[in-house]
Design a protein around this motif. Structure first.
Motif, mmCIF file in Angstrom:
data_model
loop_
_atom_site.group_PDB
_atom_site.id
_atom_site.type_symbol
_atom_site.label_atom_id
_atom_site.label_comp_id
_atom_site.label_asym_id
_atom_site.label_seq_id
_atom_site.Cartn_x
_atom_site.Cartn_y
_atom_site.Cartn_z
ATOM 1 N N ARG A 188 0.818 4.471 -2.044
ATOM 2 C CA ARG A 188 1.498 2.693 -2.561
ATOM 3 C C ARG A 188 1.835 1.966 -1.350
ATOM 4 O O ARG A 188 1.763 2.759 -0.666
ATOM 5 N N VAL A 189 1.245 0.263 -1.530
ATOM 6 C CA VAL A 189 1.332 0.443 -0.191
ATOM 7 C C VAL A 189 2.203 -1.485 -0.816
ATOM 8 O O VAL A 189 2.259 -1.698 -2.153
ATOM 9 N N ARG A 190 3.181 -2.022 0.085
ATOM 10 C CA ARG A 190 3.478 -3.246 -0.222
ATOM 11 C C ARG A 190 3.598 -4.247 0.551
ATOM 12 O O ARG A 190 2.411 -3.969 1.641
ATOM 13 N N GLY A 191 3.337 -5.338 0.200
ATOM 14 C CA GLY A 191 2.900 -6.824 0.851
ATOM 15 C C GLY A 191 0.970 -6.958 1.437
ATOM 16 O O GLY A 191 0.698 -7.756 2.423
ATOM 17 N N LEU A 213 -6.193 0.241 -7.104
ATOM 18 C CA LEU A 213 -7.147 0.659 -7.645
ATOM 19 C C LEU A 213 -6.350 0.394 -8.994
ATOM 20 O O LEU A 213 -5.477 0.438 -10.114
ATOM 21 N N ALA A 214 -7.521 -0.193 -10.060
ATOM 22 C CA ALA A 214 -7.922 -1.028 -10.723
ATOM 23 C C ALA A 214 -6.608 0.186 -12.683
ATOM 24 O O ALA A 214 -7.034 1.891 -11.907
ATOM 25 N N GLY A 215 -5.561 0.065 -12.846
ATOM 26 C CA GLY A 215 -5.090 0.554 -13.739
ATOM 27 C C GLY A 215 -4.310 1.432 -13.032
ATOM 28 O O GLY A 215 -3.641 2.306 -14.576
ATOM 29 N N THR A 216 -4.072 1.555 -11.736
ATOM 30 C CA THR A 216 -2.901 2.254 -11.446
ATOM 31 C C THR A 216 -2.087 1.066 -10.488
ATOM 32 O O THR A 216 -2.600 0.196 -10.403
ATOM 33 N N ASP A 217 -0.806 1.341 -10.238
ATOM 34 C CA ASP A 217 -0.146 -0.208 -9.139
ATOM 35 C C ASP A 217 -0.818 0.918 -7.662
ATOM 36 O O ASP A 217 -0.280 0.807 -6.628
ATOM 37 N N ASP A 218 -1.410 2.040 -7.386
ATOM 38 C CA ASP A 218 -2.139 2.308 -6.527
ATOM 39 C C ASP A 218 -2.739 1.670 -5.343
ATOM 40 O O ASP A 218 -3.320 1.425 -6.188
ATOM 41 N N PHE A 219 -2.943 1.977 -4.606
ATOM 42 C CA PHE A 219 -4.149 1.529 -3.392
ATOM 43 C C PHE A 219 -5.202 3.056 -2.877
ATOM 44 O O PHE A 219 -4.718 3.300 -2.444
ATOM 45 N N ALA A 236 2.537 10.236 7.904
ATOM 46 C CA ALA A 236 3.511 9.971 8.699
ATOM 47 C C ALA A 236 1.758 9.075 9.610
ATOM 48 O O ALA A 236 1.739 7.830 10.450
ATOM 49 N N GLY A 237 1.011 9.803 9.389
ATOM 50 C CA GLY A 237 -0.522 9.973 9.846
ATOM 51 C C GLY A 237 -0.665 8.813 8.864
ATOM 52 O O GLY A 237 -1.724 7.446 10.461
ATOM 53 N N VAL A 238 -0.675 8.553 8.114
ATOM 54 C CA VAL A 238 -1.724 7.409 7.247
ATOM 55 C C VAL A 238 -1.170 6.271 7.530
ATOM 56 O O VAL A 238 -1.708 5.220 7.944
ATOM 57 N N ARG A 239 0.950 6.579 7.599
ATOM 58 C CA ARG A 239 1.354 5.303 8.117
ATOM 59 C C ARG A 239 0.707 4.299 9.630
ATOM 60 O O ARG A 239 0.801 3.024 9.918
ATOM 61 N N ARG A 240 1.103 5.466 10.801
ATOM 62 C CA ARG A 240 0.227 5.301 12.230
ATOM 63 C C ARG A 240 -1.450 4.329 11.620
ATOM 64 O O ARG A 240 -1.330 3.107 12.735
ATOM 65 N N ASP A 252 5.570 -0.385 5.147
ATOM 66 C CA ASP A 252 5.282 -0.412 4.004
ATOM 67 C C ASP A 252 4.395 0.182 3.230
ATOM 68 O O ASP A 252 3.946 0.388 2.362
ATOM 69 N N VAL A 253 3.497 1.160 3.710
ATOM 70 C CA VAL A 253 3.374 2.532 3.283
ATOM 71 C C VAL A 253 4.309 3.310 2.292
ATOM 72 O O VAL A 253 4.776 3.980 2.997
ATOM 73 N N THR A 254 4.903 2.729 1.156
ATOM 74 C CA THR A 254 5.173 3.593 0.811
ATOM 75 C C THR A 254 5.179 4.925 0.314
ATOM 76 O O THR A 254 6.704 5.724 -0.460
ATOM 77 N N GLU A 255 4.332 5.375 -0.076
ATOM 78 C CA GLU A 255 4.930 6.731 -0.753
ATOM 79 C C GLU A 255 2.461 6.919 -0.087
ATOM 80 O O GLU A 255 1.701 6.102 -0.465
#
Length: 465
Positions: A188-191, A213-219, A236-240, A252-255
């Motif tokens: 999940r990402v904001r911005g 991703l169509a049909g979801t709230d995810d990227f 943490a690694g994905v955020r970096r 901004d990577v919330t989940e």
């Protein structure tokens, strides 16, 4: 039971659906305790949409997904340009679906699983295969919990690290496609807006892409990492990673919902059949995900194998029919590996080459073209859609587990189980026998020779159960 399918991904579930509608006693087993949770394969190509139409799930998948957005390229926090993902392929009467459909893999599996259960199929979770033995009558499979299962045939649909493939001693031959490691994740990402596939390329040529991703709230995050580095799959690694290549902050990577790493490789199993065991999907071929070929080729493996298993198990065809699975699908998979590698390296554009509408079996031993001057549709080709003079739509006529005969006049030399109607004018002149998987098996100027073909390899053949 008749068939044990190892693996409840798109391949195994598709095969389960096809066998269930044929009344075959089949069981799908899955090592995990639930369906795969990620979106590794998200593209459903037009040919696969036609397959899913036949299997009764295309409408549900369209409701679960959506179209691909254009790519938006960024640099230093500024928007640069947008580009379509695919070259446009024009739809016509024979090919009504030409745009790839985006559906998160976990959603695709949910739809297929629901359809399988609706047809009375079964899935056993938490059953990790540890070995198997074959004999003249069937296969005995052993599982980690001490249970065993006995089936006439076993199908490996358990992925690139297939336990079944290892158990039957089949090697894979291939090569590395890219020296760089890659990471894929659902998060999940904001911005960021959800109208674009956002691409951020660094000065080193590596970077990240974030696709809604169509049909979801995810990227879906796709990242190419510097050669020699290790992927950190933690939040943490994905955020970096995201903050290093984009203008987004780590927060901004919330989940992080799922993540995996891989090194692109193209490899093909040396055999697709070993006695009563068949390899399908990633158990038979692995490759770069570029071009969206993997899930689609895997589904079509299952679609090719399903009707052949059904015919042999019903006593309607000899066991030799099952040899044509490897003959047809291994050649197709080899071509797909070259295509996906070409797309990955920027040598092939996504579009006409990747929609899979041109896949056919003209060179197959199952294919007979007897006309001296074939028209636009030849034996071995995908049977196009269209309407005949009676207003019947071909895809409606093909839908189901039967063979279809297209002839201008009544033909009495094929079994009554074969559906009969006239071909659209767009097919050209002749008589066409269409296989249950939607490919023209036999074509002739008249029906002469059709009965002999049907009695040898087609719907009129009789085998030993």
């Amino acid at each position: 039971m008749d068939v044990l399918i190892v693996g409840a991904g798109p391949t195994g579930l598709t095969l389960g659906i096809d066998l269930a509608r044929r009344g075959v006693d089949a069981l799908v087993v899955e090592a995990g305790e639930k369906l795969f949770p990620g979106s590794r394969g998200k593209g459903i190509q037009p040919r696969t949409q036609e397959v899913f139409d036949d299997l009764g799930v295309r409408d549900a998948l369209r409701a679960a997904g959506g179209p691909y957005p254009p790519q938006l390229f960024w640099k230093n926090g500024e928007r640069l340009e947008t580009q379509p993902i695919f070259d446009e392929v024009t739809a016509d009467e024979g090919a009504p679906y030409t745009d790839p459909l985006m559906v998160a893999q976990w959603r695709t599996q949910e739809v297929l699983y629901a359809r399988l259960l609706e047809l009375g199929g079964r899935v056993g979770f938490g059953q990790a295969l540890t070995g198997l033995e074959q004999d003249a009558e069937g296969v005995t499979a052993r599982f980690a919990d001490g249970r065993t299962a006995r089936a006439r045939y076993v199908v490996a649909a358990d992925g690139g690290r297939s336990a079944v493939r290892r158990a039957v001693g089949v090697a894979m031959t291939g090569e590395s496609v890219d020296p760089n490691p890659f990471l894929v994740a659902d998060l999940r990402v904001r911005g960021l807006d959800r109208d674009h596939w956002h691409v951020f390329v660094g000065a080193d040529g590596n970077g990240v892409a974030l696709c809604p991703l169509a049909g979801t709230d995810d990227f879906q995050l796709g990242a190419k990492l510097p050669e020699g580095t290790a992927a950190d799959l933690s939040l943490a690694g994905v955020r970096r990673l995201v903050s290093a290549y984009s203008h987004l902050d780590a927060a901004d990577v919330t989940e992080l919902r799922w993540a995996s790493d891989f090194r692109p490789r193209a490899a093909l199993a040396d055999r697709f059949r070993v006695g009563r065991v068949f390899l399908a999907g990633d158990a038979a071929h692995v490759h770069s995900p570029a071009g969206g070929q993997g899930l689609n080729t895997s589904v079509q493996d299952a679609y090719n194998l399903g009707w052949k298993l059904g015919a042999v198990l019903a006593g309607d065809a000899p066991d030799a029919l099952l040899d044509t699975y490897e003959e047809e699908r291994r050649a197709n998979a080899a071509a797909m590996l070259n295509l996906s590698t070409g797309v990955h390296r920027g040598e092939v554009r996504r579009g006409e080459a990747t929609v899979q509408l041109g896949i056919g079996y003209r060179e197959s031993s199952l294919t007979e073209e007897t006309r001296t001057d074939p028209g636009p549709v030849r034996a071995g080709d995908r049977a196009p859609d269209g309407r005949n003079a009676d207003g019947v739509r071909m895809f409606d006529a093909f839908r189901g587990p039967h063979w279809t005969l297209l002839a201008p006049d009544p033909v009495h030399t094929v079994p009554e189980s074969v559906r009969r109607l006239r071909a659209p004018e767009s097919y050209g002149s002749g008589v066409f026998l269409v296989r249950p998987d939607g490919y023209v098996a036999w074509a002739g100027d008249t029906a002469r020779g059709l009965a002999e073909y049907a009695g040898r390899t087609g719907p009129g053949a009789r085998g030993k159960r």
